[in-house]
Design an enzyme around this catalytic site. Sequence first.
Site, short mmCIF file in Angstrom:
data_model
loop_
_atom_site.label_atom_id
_atom_site.label_comp_id
_atom_site.label_asym_id
_atom_site.label_seq_id
_atom_site.Cartn_x
_atom_site.Cartn_y
_atom_site.Cartn_z
N SER A 165 0.86 -1.19 0.00
CA SER A 165 0.00 0.00 0.00
C SER A 165 0.90 1.24 0.00
O SER A 165 1.73 1.38 -0.89
CB SER A 165 -0.96 -0.03 1.20
N HIS A 191 -2.58 -1.14 -3.47
CA HIS A 191 -3.75 -0.28 -3.34
C HIS A 191 -3.61 0.92 -4.26
O HIS A 191 -2.74 1.76 -4.07
CB HIS A 191 -3.91 0.21 -1.90
N ASP A 288 -4.43 -4.72 5.94
CA ASP A 288 -4.79 -5.55 4.79
C ASP A 288 -3.63 -6.46 4.41
O ASP A 288 -2.51 -6.00 4.21
CB ASP A 288 -5.18 -4.66 3.61
#
Length: 350
Positions: A165, A191, A288
């Site tokens: 991310s 992401h 995540d």
Amino acid sequence: MKKIKVLCVDDSALVRGLMTEIINSHPDMEVVATAPDPLVARELIKKHNPDVLTLDVEMPRMDGLDFLEKLMRLRPMPVVMVSSLTERGGEITLRALELGAIDFVTKPKLGIRDGLIEYSEVIADKIRAASRARLRAPAPAGHAAPLRLRSPFASSEKLVIVGASTGGTEAIREVLQPLPADSPAILITQHMPAGFTRSFAQRLDALCAVTVREASDGERVLPGHVYLAPGGETHMRLGRSGANYVIGLQASEPVNRHRPSVDVLFHSAAEAAGGNAIGVILTGMGKDGAAGLLAMKRAGARTMAQDEASCVVFGMPREAIALGAADEVVPLADISERILTRLGDRGHRV
């Protein structure tokens, strides 16, 4: 509580006003000043010494990229880019991340007020992460010399599964650039919003010996190829079709507030590949991928997490380590070689 001091730089008075409204609605941060262009911003930085700068990509007098390059050379500080949701905007934003920006937010194409207000929490999260982020030197130009596999790679069963991310675009580049063209297939969830991943894949493809592409639904997974999850609208899963691995793209609800989600990819890899996979979790905020990496480990995969010292934001790796999901914790500069070492190991786990 000490508030995060933010300076907003944007040529649009509407966007400056909305960003101020959004940021000041959170008790842990405040806008100390706004500027319509980088030349005004330069003086306000000296006056207010902000913790985080939000910077529009395209502005009059001096564009955001030129200003960012000078800023990172002369007075490095955490910067969150504010970009248009277009292909050109994506290319410019990726260049900004190469120059040292921590992250970016996208302006909606229509309904800027409603669009930005809707993403109030996302904007606040990115500013918080930027305020704690480690600044890094801009990426060097050119190609890295490819490493060599320690033993000839012949099996199409082996896979590398990667999640990232905040700070991930540059971390992924650093992992992929040294890999040889005959590397196993690599699947990556980073992401990103819709429209940005294609530009990212093209940029990586030009820099790497492996072939990098944005993934397509139903395509067969091949050695020497890197498949990047399309941003924004679907999750990427690994599946099986007979003896082959295949990619599935699924338009379902966000997981851990993200679509694509790293957890979705990791859980699917645990089921489809088991001990034939290597799982890698890179820099990023939030959690995540942590549970999915644990699922991969329990299924027999080798797993690794980027270490704190080399992360821009030590969120996702920290959560994975806390769960016991990582077999090893590795500095970013060593991850490529560790992957190739694991691929050369004998035994039922790669």
